[in-house]
Design a protein around this motif. Sequence first.
Motif, PDB file in Angstrom:
ATOM      1  N   ALA A 193       6.295  44.895 -32.348  1.00 58.52           N
ATOM      2  CA  ALA A 193       4.973  44.284 -32.531  1.00 58.52           C
ATOM      3  C   ALA A 193       4.058  44.604 -31.352  1.00 58.52           C
ATOM      4  O   ALA A 193       2.877  44.928 -31.534  1.00 58.52           O
ATOM      5  N   LEU A 194       4.615  44.531 -30.164  1.00 62.79           N
ATOM      6  CA  LEU A 194       3.818  44.864 -28.984  1.00 62.79           C
ATOM      7  C   LEU A 194       3.408  46.326 -28.980  1.00 62.79           C
ATOM      8  O   LEU A 194       2.279  46.677 -28.631  1.00 62.79           O
ATOM      9  N   ALA A 195       4.341  47.190 -29.362  1.00 63.49           N
ATOM     10  CA  ALA A 195       4.047  48.626 -29.373  1.00 63.49           C
ATOM     11  C   ALA A 195       2.931  48.946 -30.365  1.00 63.49           C
ATOM     12  O   ALA A 195       2.076  49.802 -30.093  1.00 63.49           O
ATOM     13  N   LYS A 196       2.938  48.289 -31.502  1.00 61.15           N
ATOM     14  CA  LYS A 196       1.861  48.516 -32.476  1.00 61.15           C
ATOM     15  C   LYS A 196       0.521  48.081 -31.897  1.00 61.15           C
ATOM     16  O   LYS A 196      -0.491  48.775 -32.058  1.00 61.15           O
ATOM     17  N   GLN A 197       0.518  46.946 -31.201  1.00 64.20           N
ATOM     18  CA  GLN A 197      -0.733  46.491 -30.587  1.00 64.20           C
ATOM     19  C   GLN A 197      -1.226  47.488 -29.539  1.00 64.20           C
ATOM     20  O   GLN A 197      -2.421  47.817 -29.482  1.00 64.20           O
ATOM     21  N   ARG A 198      -0.280  47.966 -28.720  1.00 64.30           N
ATOM     22  CA  ARG A 198      -0.661  48.944 -27.703  1.00 64.30           C
ATOM     23  C   ARG A 198      -1.161  50.235 -28.339  1.00 64.30           C
ATOM     24  O   ARG A 198      -2.115  50.854 -27.856  1.00 64.30           O
ATOM     25  N   ARG A 199      -0.514  50.648 -29.413  1.00 56.59           N
ATOM     26  CA  ARG A 199      -0.911  51.885 -30.063  1.00 56.59           C
ATOM     27  C   ARG A 199      -2.317  51.770 -30.660  1.00 56.59           C
ATOM     28  O   ARG A 199      -3.124  52.706 -30.548  1.00 56.59           O
ATOM     29  N   LEU A 200      -2.607  50.660 -31.282  1.00 55.16           N
ATOM     30  CA  LEU A 200      -3.950  50.462 -31.821  1.00 55.16           C
ATOM     31  C   LEU A 200      -4.988  50.453 -30.704  1.00 55.16           C
ATOM     32  O   LEU A 200      -6.088  50.991 -30.863  1.00 55.16           O
ATOM     33  N   ALA A 201      -4.611  49.862 -29.567  1.00 54.57           N
ATOM     34  CA  ALA A 201      -5.516  49.894 -28.415  1.00 54.57           C
ATOM     35  C   ALA A 201      -5.683  51.322 -27.896  1.00 54.57           C
ATOM     36  O   ALA A 201      -6.782  51.739 -27.508  1.00 54.57           O
ATOM     37  N   GLN A 202      -4.598  52.076 -27.898  1.00 53.12           N
ATOM     38  CA  GLN A 202      -4.660  53.477 -27.451  1.00 53.12           C
ATOM     39  C   GLN A 202      -5.585  54.289 -28.345  1.00 53.12           C
ATOM     40  O   GLN A 202      -6.381  55.107 -27.867  1.00 53.12           O
TER      41      GLN A 202
END
Length: 938
Positions: free
Chosen positions: A612-621
């Motif tokens: 879940a955190l990785a998806k959030q970071r990826r969307l931010a990226q």
Amino acid sequence: MKRTIVLAATLACIGAGSLAAPAAPKSASANASASAVAAAPWQRQAYVIPHQKFVLQNGLTLIVHTDHSVPVVGVNLWYHVGSRNEKRGKTGFAHLFEHFFFNGSENYPHGFREAMDDLGANNRNGTTNTDRTNFFEDVPVSALERTLYLEADRMGFLGNYISKDMLERERGVVQNEKRQGENQPYGRVHLEKSARMYPYSHPYSWPVIGSMEDLAAASLDDIREWYRTYYGPNNAVISLAGDITPERALELVRKYFESIPPGPPLPRTEAWIPQLERNVRDEMDDHVPQVRIYRSWHAPGWRDSGMVELGMVTDVLANTKSARLNRRLIDEKRLATAVSAGVDASELSSTFDIVVTVRAGVDPALAEKELDAVLAELLDEGPTAAEVARVKASTLASFARSIERLGGFGGRSDVLAESMTYGGAPDAYLQQLDTLSAARPATLKATAAQWLRAPHYTMTVKPFAKVSAAAATLDRKVLPALGEAPDVKFPAMQKATLSNGLQVILLERHSAPIVNVAVAIDAGTAADTPGKAGLASLTLELLNKGTRSGNRTRDAYQISDAFESLGARLFTGTGPDMSLVRLQATSAGLAPSLALLAEAVLAPSFPADEFALAKQRRLAQIAQEKAQPNALALRTLPAILYGTGSSYALPASGFDASVAGLSRDDLAAWHRAWFKPGSTTIVVTGDTTLAQVVPLLEAAFGKWQAGRAPAKSAVAAPAAATAGPAARRIYLIDKPDAQQSTILAGHLSLPPGQPEDLALEPVMQNFGGMATSRLNRNLRLDKHWSYGGTGRMTSVRGPRNFFTLIAVQSDKTRESLIEVDKEIRDIAGKRPIEGEEFTSIMRNMTSRLAGRFETINALESAALETVNLGLPEDYWANYAAGMRALDPPQLAGAAGKFIRPDDVVWLVVGDLRKIEPRIRELGWGEVTVLDNDGKPLR
């Protein structure tokens, strides 16, 4: 723009913040490892860089370190002058003068960049910061004498050569450099921070690059007086590291430098650490996708042991998975997508900096409150013994990796020059390592309390409401001859096969006690589909965020701590055709590091919280990529060229919708499908042998069940996408208020494996691959409309993409398009590479080979390219001979075959209010305006 040190792991030895003009411990054969040092009492001698120091009659300091591993010498010249030596109203001189140093000199009026390209220099640049200006280049030993001649001529014979035309040209280049830095998201923060944190009279209160007004007002007399004052030999250190003896080095330096008269004696303030009377807060609106919080405290300068101790504190707080701020703000509270911390080390004083990128939709006050809470806990309780031990181990291992290099930032010549300049002795860096080794939790607690309980500065950057997409008689007119380019020996590619079919390649290099291990999976982003774009890269990103092997499980923090405790690092990455899991280990810690690597590769658990955190970071990226003009252009053009049916059209990071729709099951399925030993190669480079490493690899990976991944026909291969669009087109993306326009031009070309591939390399290098390429000579050096650009051919297995990328000042967008088009047509055949231009580029290509494979990272990259593109086993062994045999017709044939000017598609990112009407006037075909997702608007 200052180059901020964000990792204490590199210490201050890599240098203070710099503004650019992108050794083995103990000895070359030392075998003490960083992990062994971390586990045992401090072994200072293992980190000594042997050297000899000489001081010439004119005050020039020479430092020589000998290492005959490769036929290369790292030349590093430090002048103890930076922006701190300026005064208000005349700022930017130090950095402007750095640019002058590349324009030639009285006895060699041909340009230093051209000379370095001609002799095949690598890893070269010039940089300026608050306290020093440095110039460095790694040169083949055959070119050392000429390099020293050129450096001496710059030191002693530049003032009278500076002309009004040179001043105007370089002033324009620097102004574009300033625009380029400030045009980036968050690019104006450092300017505001310096002005607010330092008193008006402090020399760190103005930017290193200076103000536009001061640059415009600088006169020729001002510039010449600056040169006479600060660039004498008595204010300089020259550091030579590599295939040179102290005797020969002293002979050459005396020959060319000793007759240069010293400059005037210079008074020098040793420390000036301001104090804020209260907390200072600023806010800024910018074209950024996320709120970012910058928090800074004043800190002691380079010489002070407290600077090193505060650097260790930054690594306790941030920069690794298990660091306190990363864990609390990103993983537990989910308030941020990125956190970093570091000490921006300078001579008079430093700053302790924390940067938090706030997750979209989160109140930044909550993130800042949590930052304060974490910091308060550290100040009240101090770091734990385990945290301090991890920081020591990772820092020492990083330092060992840094000084594997002879030159460049953090290389041996750089460490010695910086230590001499700032610390008064070439081995001053050892005092910093002593401080690191002696640090205890109580020490760090006390130092942190001393500096971090003081008032601080906070800047919050918020998005706009609407985010837009010799002797005195030496005849200095005589140019020293260049020797024959030294022979280059590429290590043999030794091979083995494990019991399950896993292929192993080893390239030995014993110059430092470090080993790299790369696990190359035969699948990359081309294995994605449009609906699941970003899946491959997200799978690789999560490999080390949790494992389950038998009854044992590890979470991300335990994995991170385990690697750090061994002085090891793990990196993952995904290219179009291949995915990589890369280990950097010490020789002594190789076996346990391999066990951890295998655990990450074979048994990832893809934890739900980390996913879940990785998806959030990826969307931010993805949002950050859309906000940054170059990144936005690069993620948009492939879909135009390859077409939406090709997997090569997909950005590695994915799309908002595709990433949002991914599940943990998708990641696990991708891992099961593609991670197969029969479709995997392990590349090992560094301080080991096949007899030593194969049993270790068998122990770590031997239980991996045999098998092969699906055939490549199972994915949407781009084989059919071999032709560009039917008609010439221009695409535009709006970036309101942009000071520059990013121009990206490209077309599809042929896949690798062509007979002309080798000849294409010097063509692309000459076109857009170096500072003095045709592209940069035109738009930067001659017209000063840009800070510089590049021209490349992508490296994929399918049809490659020829492209040119350059950012130019907005009011010259149309003119720049015309010039880029001209350069593409010229290189494709209108103006072939021949005569002196051919001689120079081939000398560059052959001479620079001496330093190309200096590090094990470079060897690893070459081996991985062999694996990825299916190159012959002896490709690199024969590379130098093949390059030397090329002739002008072969280069012309390659350029004409691979580069097709009439097929070029143009993509421009800029302020359309300013640039669109004039672009349409070109009449180059249909003009389409796209949004930040690459979808047509009109």
